[in-house]
Design a protein around this motif. Structure first.
Motif, PDB file in Angstrom:
ATOM      1  N   LYS A 301      70.842  25.139   4.274  1.00  0.00           N
ATOM      2  CA  LYS A 301      70.610  26.031   5.424  1.00  0.00           C
ATOM      3  C   LYS A 301      71.944  26.478   6.018  1.00  0.00           C
ATOM      4  N   ARG A 302      72.808  25.488   6.264  1.00  0.00           N
ATOM      5  CA  ARG A 302      74.110  25.813   6.861  1.00  0.00           C
ATOM      6  C   ARG A 302      74.881  26.806   5.993  1.00  0.00           C
ATOM      7  N   LYS A 303      74.898  26.594   4.693  1.00  0.00           N
ATOM      8  CA  LYS A 303      75.651  27.474   3.780  1.00  0.00           C
ATOM      9  C   LYS A 303      75.093  28.885   3.805  1.00  0.00           C
ATOM     10  N   LYS A 349      85.032  23.874  12.806  1.00  0.00           N
ATOM     11  CA  LYS A 349      84.085  24.677  13.555  1.00  0.00           C
ATOM     12  C   LYS A 349      83.582  25.777  12.649  1.00  0.00           C
ATOM     13  N   THR A 350      82.459  25.548  12.031  1.00  0.00           N
ATOM     14  CA  THR A 350      81.994  26.541  11.077  1.00  0.00           C
ATOM     15  C   THR A 350      81.662  27.873  11.736  1.00  0.00           C
ATOM     16  N   HIS A 351      81.198  27.817  12.983  1.00  0.00           N
ATOM     17  CA  HIS A 351      80.803  29.084  13.603  1.00  0.00           C
ATOM     18  C   HIS A 351      81.990  29.960  13.960  1.00  0.00           C
ATOM     19  N   HIS A 352      83.191  29.382  13.996  1.00  0.00           N
ATOM     20  CA  HIS A 352      84.360  30.215  14.260  1.00  0.00           C
ATOM     21  C   HIS A 352      85.020  30.649  12.969  1.00  0.00           C
ATOM     22  N   PHE A 396      76.719  24.991  21.302  1.00  0.00           N
ATOM     23  CA  PHE A 396      75.524  25.315  20.527  1.00  0.00           C
ATOM     24  C   PHE A 396      75.977  25.542  19.088  1.00  0.00           C
ATOM     25  N   PRO A 397      75.335  24.897  18.119  1.00  0.00           N
ATOM     26  CA  PRO A 397      75.844  24.999  16.742  1.00  0.00           C
ATOM     27  C   PRO A 397      75.688  26.403  16.165  1.00  0.00           C
ATOM     28  N   GLY A 398      76.622  26.801  15.332  1.00  0.00           N
ATOM     29  CA  GLY A 398      76.558  28.106  14.674  1.00  0.00           C
ATOM     30  C   GLY A 398      75.231  28.340  13.964  1.00  0.00           C
ATOM     31  N   PRO A 399      74.722  27.381  13.181  1.00  0.00           N
ATOM     32  CA  PRO A 399      73.446  27.595  12.484  1.00  0.00           C
ATOM     33  C   PRO A 399      72.238  27.543  13.433  1.00  0.00           C
ATOM     34  N   GLY A 400      72.522  27.340  14.712  1.00  0.00           N
ATOM     35  CA  GLY A 400      71.496  27.494  15.737  1.00  0.00           C
ATOM     36  C   GLY A 400      70.269  26.624  15.559  1.00  0.00           C
ATOM     37  N   TRP A 438      76.422  16.451  27.729  1.00  0.00           N
ATOM     38  CA  TRP A 438      77.232  17.245  26.795  1.00  0.00           C
ATOM     39  C   TRP A 438      76.346  18.310  26.143  1.00  0.00           C
ATOM     40  N   GLN A 439      75.176  17.871  25.715  1.00  0.00           N
ATOM     41  CA  GLN A 439      74.206  18.782  25.116  1.00  0.00           C
ATOM     42  C   GLN A 439      72.814  18.249  25.413  1.00  0.00           C
ATOM     43  N   SER A 440      71.844  19.146  25.534  1.00  0.00           N
ATOM     44  CA  SER A 440      70.450  18.719  25.633  1.00  0.00           C
ATOM     45  C   SER A 440      69.623  19.760  24.895  1.00  0.00           C
ATOM     46  N   SER A 509      72.665   6.377  19.654  1.00  0.00           N
ATOM     47  CA  SER A 509      74.026   6.790  19.987  1.00  0.00           C
ATOM     48  C   SER A 509      74.743   7.228  18.714  1.00  0.00           C
ATOM     49  N   LYS A 510      75.830   7.949  18.907  1.00  0.00           N
ATOM     50  CA  LYS A 510      76.667   8.368  17.780  1.00  0.00           C
ATOM     51  C   LYS A 510      77.972   7.613  17.845  1.00  0.00           C
ATOM     52  N   PRO A 511      78.505   6.987  16.847  1.00  0.00           N
ATOM     53  CA  PRO A 511      77.758   6.576  15.674  1.00  0.00           C
ATOM     54  C   PRO A 511      76.796   5.452  16.028  1.00  0.00           C
ATOM     55  N   SER A 513      74.171   7.242  14.666  1.00  0.00           N
ATOM     56  CA  SER A 513      73.449   8.515  14.505  1.00  0.00           C
ATOM     57  C   SER A 513      74.414   9.670  14.727  1.00  0.00           C
ATOM     58  N   THR A 514      73.912  10.892  14.652  1.00  0.00           N
ATOM     59  CA  THR A 514      74.721  12.053  15.015  1.00  0.00           C
ATOM     60  C   THR A 514      74.039  12.725  16.197  1.00  0.00           C
ATOM     61  N   ILE A 515      74.673  13.740  16.750  1.00  0.00           N
ATOM     62  CA  ILE A 515      74.070  14.429  17.892  1.00  0.00           C
ATOM     63  C   ILE A 515      72.896  15.267  17.398  1.00  0.00           C
ATOM     64  N   GLU A 516      73.161  16.138  16.445  1.00  0.00           N
ATOM     65  CA  GLU A 516      72.083  16.943  15.865  1.00  0.00           C
ATOM     66  C   GLU A 516      71.301  16.062  14.895  1.00  0.00           C
ATOM     67  N   TRP A 517      70.060  16.468  14.622  1.00  0.00           N
ATOM     68  CA  TRP A 517      69.261  15.687  13.681  1.00  0.00           C
ATOM     69  C   TRP A 517      69.566  16.062  12.242  1.00  0.00           C
TER      70      TRP A 517
HETATM   71  P1  XMP Z   1      76.935  15.998  15.128  1.00  0.00           P
HETATM   72  O1  XMP Z   1      75.509  16.344  14.883  1.00  0.00           O
HETATM   73  O2  XMP Z   1      77.752  15.960  13.880  1.00  0.00           O
HETATM   74  O3  XMP Z   1      77.502  17.187  16.003  1.00  0.00           O
HETATM   75  O4  XMP Z   1      77.091  14.746  15.947  1.00  0.00           O
HETATM   76  C1  XMP Z   1      78.750  17.217  16.662  1.00  0.00           C
HETATM   77  C2  XMP Z   1      78.878  18.554  17.384  1.00  0.00           C
HETATM   78  O5  XMP Z   1      78.954  19.631  16.439  1.00  0.00           O
HETATM   79  C3  XMP Z   1      77.874  20.523  16.585  1.00  0.00           C
HETATM   80  N1  XMP Z   1      77.395  20.862  15.236  1.00  0.00           N
HETATM   81  C4  XMP Z   1      77.640  22.005  14.593  1.00  0.00           C
HETATM   82  N2  XMP Z   1      78.290  23.105  15.001  1.00  0.00           N
HETATM   83  N3  XMP Z   1      77.861  24.128  12.922  1.00  0.00           N
HETATM   84  C5  XMP Z   1      78.397  24.151  14.175  1.00  0.00           C
HETATM   85  O6  XMP Z   1      78.954  25.165  14.539  1.00  0.00           O
HETATM   86  C6  XMP Z   1      77.177  23.067  12.428  1.00  0.00           C
HETATM   87  O7  XMP Z   1      76.704  23.077  11.310  1.00  0.00           O
HETATM   88  C7  XMP Z   1      77.062  21.952  13.321  1.00  0.00           C
HETATM   89  N4  XMP Z   1      76.498  20.730  13.224  1.00  0.00           N
HETATM   90  C8  XMP Z   1      76.707  20.077  14.385  1.00  0.00           C
HETATM   91  C9  XMP Z   1      76.832  19.775  17.399  1.00  0.00           C
HETATM   92  O8  XMP Z   1      76.010  20.658  18.147  1.00  0.00           O
HETATM   93  C10 XMP Z   1      77.670  18.873  18.257  1.00  0.00           C
HETATM   94  O9  XMP Z   1      78.154  19.527  19.421  1.00  0.00           O
END
Ligand code: XMP
Length: 518
Positions: A301-303, A349-352, A396-400, A438-440, A509-511, A513-517
């Motif tokens: 999906k990300r790619k 930062k993939t979105h940048h 907010f992550p690039g892949p939204g 930080w995020q919700s 918590s991270k680690p 886990s990660t923030i996103e699922w």
């Molecule tokens: P994780 O899930 O790795 O996320 O704990 C750490 C931070 O990065 C953001 N995130 C992303 N941002 N593309 C992005 O631009 C991605 O694929 C991506 N995955 C995670 C996430 O929202 C958190 O702030």
């Protein structure tokens, strides 16, 4: 570097690999003195060209006795510029200037009390007895270099602070840059203002003025393209560029169909209607959803999203005649990570990341924030009149939303997630928690479970609520939201969002886990 000539006064921080090096820089900047972090082995000619008002040698994990231990170029001590060595930086001073360092009997780590025995210079107006400090070292100084005197002692470190007031070279065994050293800010300010004679002239107002000046100078009559995401960094870049070159800035905002509720409209309203920025709005939602059809794997999906973004962005960018520059919101921590001696693992930062676009289109980069920390970017945003909503925005992550739908992405699951997410944002804000987390967000789970609604049995999806506290996203903990807030969010989602009959709260918590699922 782009803005070099504009900073009259600056302090050089040489990095020996401490986890606190960035903190030193932040403290110095908070005291309104401009500084930069460079690797410890910066060539002496570059140090001279930098014209520092003072040099700070950071801490680091090494021991001066190790083979290949990073040392200071002796030329640094001949410049006549004040030097402050912190922790390993202090041991270097002792080791290289004719003193001696030995392994301490026991490692000293954590809080300690220091008695100040020299009241001037670094310790002007600092209390004398039992100053609380934070220590973290294995070696200690057993012989001072010639002309140095002890300025502070602790039980475990007979030389907890030392200095040669004549040559203005000082060392502290503790960490003045961390919050656990309450008078650390005063000690650092004594170094900056009394010893280096800096003036507190680094403000965001002065930064904005000089940055706008140099953008104008660099761009001349050419045109600049900027990828606007609606996040803090790209928004600040866009408004700053617009102040500098007006209509010759062209922003491109791609709606990938994976945005939060109302986001595409908000971005257009703020940037096109309010700031009157040239904004190209591309609604590519259909294409994105098309390419995502039946894709389950999160990395795929990300790619797909990243590649399509670049394709569309490039196509739009090619329509802007005579564009020579691409503006990006690179921040100082990204820059440090790429130059640092032993920085934390790189975060990408993939979105940048607009792929190889600058090379393919022969665009030169403009990165006006590359000297700033995130909190400074926010201050610049305020200086430029950006609304608080954008300035304080959660990342907010690039892949939204695509990475918050577990499994395949389609219009109906997006609709469910968007509505649930909007309720979370509203309630977190209404409860006064927005700035504490930080995020919700909501995650849509591919799980169906039974429920009852009125007299009817339901069989619908579950939503996970994720709210975390963090300082840099490298580590995070779940937010202890009040039960009432959790209850309201759950009630509203189940009642208002068709297709959801269960809400769960993610307490990982991270680690690990990660923030996103995904
Ligand atoms: P994780 O899930 O790795 O996320 O704990 C750490 C931070 O990065 C953001 N995130 C992303 N941002 N593309 C992005 O631009 C991605 O694929 C991506 N995955 C995670 C996430 O929202 C958190 O702030």
């Amino acid at each position: 570097m782009m803005f070099d000539h504009l900073h009259q006064e600056r302090v050089l921080i040489l990095d020996y690999g401490s986890q606190y090096t960035q903190l030193i820089a932040r403290r110095v900047r908070e005291s309104h003195v401009y500084c930069e972090i460079h690797p410890f082995n910066m060539p002496i000619e570059s140090v001279r060209a930098f014209e520092p008002k003072g040099i700070i040698l950071s801490g680091g994990p090494s021991s001066v006795h190790e083979e290949g231990a990073p040392l200071a170029d002796p030329g640094i001590f001949e410049l006549g510029v004040p030097v402050l060595g912190i922790c390993y930086g202090m041991q270097l001073l002792a080791h290289q200037l004719g003193g001696a360092v030995e392994k301490a009997e026991r490692r000293e780590y954590g809080p300690a009390l220091v008695d100040i025995v020299f009241q001037g210079d670094l310790f002007t107006d600092i209390e004398t007895e039992g100053v609380r400090v934070w220590m973290s070292h294995g070696d200690r100084i057993v012989k001072l270099p010639p002309n140095f005197r002890i300025m502070g002692r602790s039980d475990n470190s007979p030389a907890a602070a030392m200095g040669d007031p004549q040559r203005k070279i000082y060392g502290v065994q503790f960490h003045p840059e961390v919050a656990h050293t309450p008078s650390g800010k005063d000690i650092l300010e004594n170094f900056l203002f009394r010893i280096c004679r800096c003036k507190p002239s680094w403000t965001m107002k002065s930064f904005v003025e000089s940055a706008i000046g140099s953008i104008r100078e660099k761009v001349g009559d050419d045109r600049v393209i900027c990828a606007l995401s609606g996040g803090v960094d790209s928004s600040v870049v866009a408004v700053m560029l617009h102040k500098a070159i007006g209509d010759r800035l062209h922003c491109i905002f791609v709606n990938n169909g994976l945005l939060r509720k109302g986001e595409a409209e908000t971005v257009q309203r703020i940037f096109r209607d309010h700031f009157e920025i040239n904004l190209i709005y591309v609604d590519a939602s259909v294409e994105f959803l098309d390419r995502l059809r039946e894709v389950e794997d999160p990395e795929r999906k990300r790619k797909i999203i990243g590649n399509l973004f670049i394709e569309i962005f490039e196509e739009e960018a090619r329509r802007i005649p005579g564009a020579r520059y691409l503006a990006q919101g690179t921040l100082y921590p990204d820059v440090i990570e790429s130059v640092s001696f032993k920085g934390p693992s790189a975060t990408i930062k993939t979105h940048h990341n607009v792929g190889g676009l600058p090379e393919r289109m022969q665009l030169e980069l403009i990165e006006p924030l590359r000297e700033l920390f995130k909190d400074e970017v926010r201050m610049v945003g305020r200086e430029l009149g950006l609304p608080e909503r954008i300035i304080m925005r959660h990342p907010f992550p690039g892949p939204g939303l695509a990475i918050r739908i577990i499994g395949t992405v389609d219009p109906s699951s997006l609709e469910i997630l968007r509505e649930a997410d909007a309720i979370i944002q509203e309630e977190i804000e209404a409860a006064g928690w927005y700035e504490h987390v930080w995020q919700s967000f909501a995650v849509l789970l591919p799980v169906r479970s039974v429920g009852v609604m009125g007299d009817e049995r339901t069989y619908e999806q579950a939503v996970a609520l994720r709210a975390v506290e963090s300082v840099d996203a490298m580590t995070a903990d779940w937010a202890r939201l009040p039960y009432e807030v959790l209850g309201r969010i759950s009630n509203r989602i189940i009642n208002e969002v068709k297709g959801v009959n269960r809400v769960v709260y993610d307490i990982s918590s991270k680690p690990p886990s990660t923030i996103e699922w995904e």
